[in-house]
Design a protein around this motif. Structure first.
Motif, PDB file in Angstrom:
ATOM      1  N   LYS A 160      34.341  29.060  17.979  1.00 41.23           N
ATOM      2  CA  LYS A 160      33.755  27.731  17.849  1.00 41.23           C
ATOM      3  C   LYS A 160      32.227  27.769  17.803  1.00 41.23           C
ATOM      4  CE  LYS A 160      37.577  25.369  20.202  1.00 41.23           C
ATOM      5  NZ  LYS A 160      37.954  24.487  21.345  1.00 41.23           N
ATOM      6  N   SER A 161      31.656  28.960  17.954  1.00 33.79           N
ATOM      7  CA  SER A 161      30.203  29.047  18.020  1.00 33.79           C
ATOM      8  C   SER A 161      29.543  28.655  16.698  1.00 33.79           C
ATOM      9  CB  SER A 161      29.775  30.472  18.368  1.00 33.79           C
ATOM     10  OG  SER A 161      28.367  30.612  18.266  1.00 33.79           O
ATOM     11  N   MET A 162      28.515  27.813  16.828  1.00 31.02           N
ATOM     12  CA  MET A 162      27.693  27.433  15.675  1.00 31.02           C
ATOM     13  C   MET A 162      26.300  28.047  15.789  1.00 31.02           C
ATOM     14  SD  MET A 162      29.744  25.447  13.960  1.00 31.02           S
ATOM     15  CE  MET A 162      28.696  24.505  12.859  1.00 31.02           C
ATOM     16  N   LEU A 163      26.109  28.897  16.807  1.00 33.19           N
ATOM     17  CA  LEU A 163      24.777  29.413  17.098  1.00 33.19           C
ATOM     18  C   LEU A 163      24.512  30.781  16.487  1.00 33.19           C
ATOM     19  CD1 LEU A 163      24.581  28.478  20.901  1.00 33.19           C
ATOM     20  CD2 LEU A 163      23.798  27.140  18.928  1.00 33.19           C
ATOM     21  N   GLY A 164      25.574  31.517  16.179  1.00 32.43           N
ATOM     22  CA  GLY A 164      25.415  32.877  15.698  1.00 32.43           C
ATOM     23  C   GLY A 164      25.569  33.003  14.199  1.00 32.43           C
ATOM     24  N   ASP A 171      25.903  36.821  24.041  1.00 38.25           N
ATOM     25  CA  ASP A 171      26.928  37.581  23.318  1.00 38.25           C
ATOM     26  C   ASP A 171      28.049  36.694  22.801  1.00 38.25           C
ATOM     27  OD1 ASP A 171      25.573  39.904  23.869  1.00 38.25           O
ATOM     28  OD2 ASP A 171      26.921  40.582  25.459  1.00 38.25           O
ATOM     29  N   GLU A 172      28.542  35.813  23.660  1.00 42.54           N
ATOM     30  CA  GLU A 172      29.711  34.998  23.334  1.00 42.54           C
ATOM     31  C   GLU A 172      29.528  34.207  22.047  1.00 42.54           C
ATOM     32  OE1 GLU A 172      32.301  31.283  25.252  1.00 42.54           O
ATOM     33  OE2 GLU A 172      30.559  32.092  26.325  1.00 42.54           O
ATOM     34  N   PHE A 173      28.278  33.842  21.740  1.00 43.25           N
ATOM     35  CA  PHE A 173      28.016  32.970  20.595  1.00 43.25           C
ATOM     36  C   PHE A 173      27.416  33.711  19.406  1.00 43.25           C
ATOM     37  CE2 PHE A 173      27.535  30.529  24.544  1.00 43.25           C
ATOM     38  CZ  PHE A 173      28.576  29.616  24.373  1.00 43.25           C
ATOM     39  N   LEU A 174      27.345  35.034  19.481  1.00 45.46           N
ATOM     40  CA  LEU A 174      26.627  35.808  18.474  1.00 45.46           C
ATOM     41  C   LEU A 174      27.359  35.874  17.140  1.00 45.46           C
ATOM     42  CD1 LEU A 174      23.964  37.320  18.382  1.00 45.46           C
ATOM     43  CD2 LEU A 174      25.144  39.373  19.174  1.00 45.46           C
ATOM     44  N   ASP A 175      28.680  36.036  17.189  1.00 45.80           N
ATOM     45  CA  ASP A 175      29.466  36.171  15.959  1.00 45.80           C
ATOM     46  C   ASP A 175      30.798  35.472  16.148  1.00 45.80           C
ATOM     47  OD1 ASP A 175      30.995  36.945  13.769  1.00 45.80           O
ATOM     48  OD2 ASP A 175      30.230  38.993  13.746  1.00 45.80           O
ATOM     49  N   GLY A 197       3.977  36.666  14.866  1.00 42.82           N
ATOM     50  CA  GLY A 197       3.847  36.437  13.430  1.00 42.82           C
ATOM     51  C   GLY A 197       5.135  36.689  12.680  1.00 42.82           C
ATOM     52  N   VAL A 198       6.286  36.357  13.324  1.00 46.36           N
ATOM     53  CA  VAL A 198       7.582  36.547  12.675  1.00 46.36           C
ATOM     54  C   VAL A 198       8.295  35.206  12.618  1.00 46.36           C
ATOM     55  CG1 VAL A 198       7.690  38.906  13.543  1.00 46.36           C
ATOM     56  CG2 VAL A 198       8.869  37.078  14.809  1.00 46.36           C
ATOM     57  N   GLU A 199       9.397  35.168  11.861  1.00 44.63           N
ATOM     58  CA  GLU A 199      10.137  33.923  11.682  1.00 44.63           C
ATOM     59  C   GLU A 199      11.012  33.615  12.894  1.00 44.63           C
ATOM     60  OE1 GLU A 199       9.867  31.736   9.258  1.00 44.63           O
ATOM     61  OE2 GLU A 199       8.381  32.961   8.192  1.00 44.63           O
ATOM     62  N   LEU A 200      11.025  32.333  13.278  1.00 45.38           N
ATOM     63  CA  LEU A 200      11.962  31.826  14.272  1.00 45.38           C
ATOM     64  C   LEU A 200      13.132  31.228  13.514  1.00 45.38           C
ATOM     65  CD1 LEU A 200      12.496  31.135  17.324  1.00 45.38           C
ATOM     66  CD2 LEU A 200      11.473  28.893  16.821  1.00 45.38           C
ATOM     67  N   VAL A 201      14.337  31.726  13.745  1.00 43.55           N
ATOM     68  CA  VAL A 201      15.489  31.290  12.963  1.00 43.55           C
ATOM     69  C   VAL A 201      16.617  30.839  13.879  1.00 43.55           C
ATOM     70  CG1 VAL A 201      14.927  32.832  11.046  1.00 43.55           C
ATOM     71  CG2 VAL A 201      16.490  33.616  12.841  1.00 43.55           C
ATOM     72  N   GLU A 202      17.496  30.015  13.317  1.00 40.27           N
ATOM     73  CA  GLU A 202      18.747  29.646  13.964  1.00 40.27           C
ATOM     74  C   GLU A 202      19.893  30.227  13.145  1.00 40.27           C
ATOM     75  OE1 GLU A 202      19.051  25.518  15.124  1.00 40.27           O
ATOM     76  OE2 GLU A 202      16.855  25.338  15.225  1.00 40.27           O
ATOM     77  N   GLY A 203      21.084  30.189  13.701  1.00 37.87           N
ATOM     78  CA  GLY A 203      22.226  30.813  13.044  1.00 37.87           C
ATOM     79  C   GLY A 203      22.443  30.341  11.619  1.00 37.87           C
ATOM     80  N   HIS A 204      22.218  29.045  11.369  1.00 36.51           N
ATOM     81  CA  HIS A 204      22.463  28.518  10.018  1.00 36.51           C
ATOM     82  C   HIS A 204      21.412  28.988   9.005  1.00 36.51           C
ATOM     83  CE1 HIS A 204      19.240  25.579  10.634  1.00 36.51           C
ATOM     84  NE2 HIS A 204      19.780  25.285  11.802  1.00 36.51           N
ATOM     85  N   ASP A 205      20.354  29.651   9.479  1.00 37.12           N
ATOM     86  CA  ASP A 205      19.337  30.193   8.564  1.00 37.12           C
ATOM     87  C   ASP A 205      19.700  31.597   8.077  1.00 37.12           C
ATOM     88  OD1 ASP A 205      17.525  27.987   8.854  1.00 37.12           O
ATOM     89  OD2 ASP A 205      16.939  28.794  10.812  1.00 37.12           O
ATOM     90  N   LEU A 206      20.789  32.152   8.599  1.00 37.25           N
ATOM     91  CA  LEU A 206      21.143  33.548   8.325  1.00 37.25           C
ATOM     92  C   LEU A 206      22.523  33.649   7.694  1.00 37.25           C
ATOM     93  CD1 LEU A 206      20.028  34.923  11.808  1.00 37.25           C
ATOM     94  CD2 LEU A 206      18.735  35.134   9.695  1.00 37.25           C
ATOM     95  N   ARG A 207      22.704  34.691   6.879  1.00 36.62           N
ATOM     96  CA  ARG A 207      24.018  34.973   6.311  1.00 36.62           C
ATOM     97  C   ARG A 207      24.098  36.446   5.934  1.00 36.62           C
ATOM     98  NH1 ARG A 207      24.254  31.955   0.497  1.00 36.62           N
ATOM     99  NH2 ARG A 207      24.312  30.161   1.916  1.00 36.62           N
ATOM    100  N   VAL A 208      25.301  36.917   5.704  1.00 40.39           N
ATOM    101  CA  VAL A 208      25.493  38.290   5.250  1.00 40.39           C
ATOM    102  C   VAL A 208      25.337  38.327   3.738  1.00 40.39           C
ATOM    103  CG1 VAL A 208      27.090  40.240   5.122  1.00 40.39           C
ATOM    104  CG2 VAL A 208      27.041  38.798   7.172  1.00 40.39           C
ATOM    105  N   VAL A 209      24.440  39.191   3.273  1.00 39.49           N
ATOM    106  CA  VAL A 209      24.211  39.365   1.835  1.00 39.49           C
ATOM    107  C   VAL A 209      24.179  40.868   1.538  1.00 39.49           C
ATOM    108  CG1 VAL A 209      22.639  38.976  -0.102  1.00 39.49           C
ATOM    109  CG2 VAL A 209      22.862  37.232   1.691  1.00 39.49           C
TER     110      VAL A 209
END
Length: 475
Positions: free
Chosen positions: A290-294, A279-283, A243-255
């Protein structure tokens, strides 16, 4: 090819009578019509296809989507057998977490000379960015999968530790759901322990890992690389079940120093992220640019205690196959006890004497890439042709440190359903473990992977293997 030894049959004694855990099932099976069971097997396949329980296979020109074959004959483990496994698994998981804390802090095990410093320092899975970072509760591996193999009535070995992002739990749950639907009478006559609580236990365990900055009910999300990932079904399944959200990297940001996810009501802070991104694609600001996943900046938020990432970055050092060969030392160093579950004997090809032995006995051994997974990049010597062995020898001589070798174990067998009735096939088991500051929870069962080809020792779904429902019987 080298002849393989005799194998322990988990269902039958030497005289053909059923072993105790299988007695109830064997009585039921004796009264069944094979045509009915084949029809049930086809129904199960249709169910999995309808539900979309598939995975992607890579290494070809294009990734292809496949159905993991499901065998309707359960793999059955007695209460006593499971009790022994539980104790060994818990001991090992505690040692893994203690090792990870130590290796990113005082590194006492290196100072004591129990592990070579270069094995850590030169390992891509070791993240210097995690040095000095203490996750909430000191938990690095919130979700662990321990791969086990069996060679006899009381002989279990750990084949691999999966401490990064262990997969397969969705198949464990769907296998059980399918069996309950198709054979309710079997569960009425066998006391099979429940596995359906796993999503609830996972949600609770993740919530318990919330950082100190969380002042309300923890907000949890599942981070997926997206629909093209081989395990996307599982990511979506677990998010839905929890019952939680499934997200991709573009759904998240630092606020405001927190990680926030986009919702219909604006951005909402996240406390715990169950990540299924490497790990390689986390940040991209810290690892692969070049990662677009994190999420850019997530490591700064993590290190400041603004979010919990499960499993923690850098846990891959604990399931590296070269580190695996030192696990008996690791268990003893951190627990003061001998391992309850032994390793499979392992030769480290980076060591000259070991390499010499392995090169002489390639036709007898299983050789694996240190960072390999999914059955790729490995040699099963007894099943390999002379040409395959010769080609692999060249790779091994060129990069010996990239490989470890193990004996070809006499893996146990359990029956699968074939057109002619039951036939033995080799298998392994991946129990799933949840770790929180409160307790360690081991789901009674796990994912049994089975080699559907006669004589094959490779159980991975990417290499043609299938799965079974795993029954742990009650007392």
């Amino acid at each position: 090819m080298t002849a393989l030894p005799e194998f322990f049959n988990e269902m039958s004694n030497g005289d053909g009578s059923p072993r105790d855990p299988y007695r109830g099932y064997a009585q039921w099976f004796a009264g069944e019509d094979i045509k009915r069971l084949k029809k049930k097997s086809a129904e199960a396949e249709a169910f999995f296809r309808r539900t979309g329980i598939t995975f992607n296979v890579y290494g070809q020109r294009e990734a292809t989507e496949r159905l993991i074959p499901f065998d309707i004959v359960p793999r059955i483990i007695s209460a006593n057998e499971w009790s022994k496994l539980e104790r060994g698994i818990e001991q090992r998981v505690r040692a893994i977490n203690a090792f990870l804390y130590d290796i990113y802090h005082r590194q006492e095990i290196l100072r004591a000379g129990r592990i070579p410093v270069e094995l850590i320092a030169n390992n891509d899975a070791f993240l210097p960015e995690m040095i000095g970072v203490s996750p909430p509760g000191g938990i690095y591996t919130h979700i662990v999968g321990i791969d086990l193999v069996r060679t006899g009535p009381d002989s279990f070995f750990v084949l691999e530790d999966n401490a990064r992002t262990p997969s397969g739990v969705s198949y464990m749950l769907e296998n059980r759901e399918t069996m309950l639907h198709m054979f309710p009478e079997l569960f009425a006559r066998n006391r099979v322990r429940d596995v359906s609580k796993y999503p609830r236990d996972l949600a609770h365990s993740l919530a318990m890992a919330a950082p100190d900055k969380c002042t309300d009910r923890p907000v949890v999300c599942v981070l997926t690389p997206g629909i093209y990932n081989s395990a996307y079904f599982e990511h979506s399944f677990l998010a839905d079940q929890m019952g939680v959200e499934l997200v991709e990297g573009h759904d998240l940001r630092v606020v405001d120093g927190r990680i926030a996810m986009r919702t219909t009501r604006g951005y909402q802070p996240v406390d715990v992220m169950y990540r299924r991104v490497d790990d390689e694609f986390l940040d991209p600001l810290v690892f692969n640019p070049k990662s677009m996943l994190g999420v850019p900046g997530i490591m700064d938020v993590y290190r400041s205690g603004g979010i919990t990432i499960a499993n923690a970055p850098g846990t891959g050092i604990a399931d590296d196959k070269a580190i695996y060969s030192y696990m008996p030392d690791i268990v003893e160093f951190y627990t003061g006890e001998k391992p309850l579950l032994p390793n499979v004997e392992t030769w480290r090809c980076s060591e000259p004497d070991a390499l010499s032995y392995v090169l002489e006995h390639l036709h007898e051994l299983v050789v694996k890439e240190v960072h390999g997974s999914g059955g790729y990049g490995m040699l099963v010597g007894p099943a390999a042709s002379k040409r395959e062995i010769a080609n692999f020898r060249k790779k091994l001589e060129a990069r010996p440190g990239n490989y470890i070798a193990q004996p070809t174990l006499a893996l146990s067998t359990a029956p699968i359903l074939t057109a002619n009735g039951l036939a033995p096939r080799h298998l392994d088991l991946r129990p799933f473990v949840l770790v929180s500051s409160e307790k360690i929870t081991i789901t009674p069962g796990g994912l049994t992977r089975v080699a559907l080809k006669k004589g094959s020792l490779v159980v991975n779904s990417s290499q043609g293997g299938g799965t079974k429902d795993t029954w742990v019987l009650g007392e």
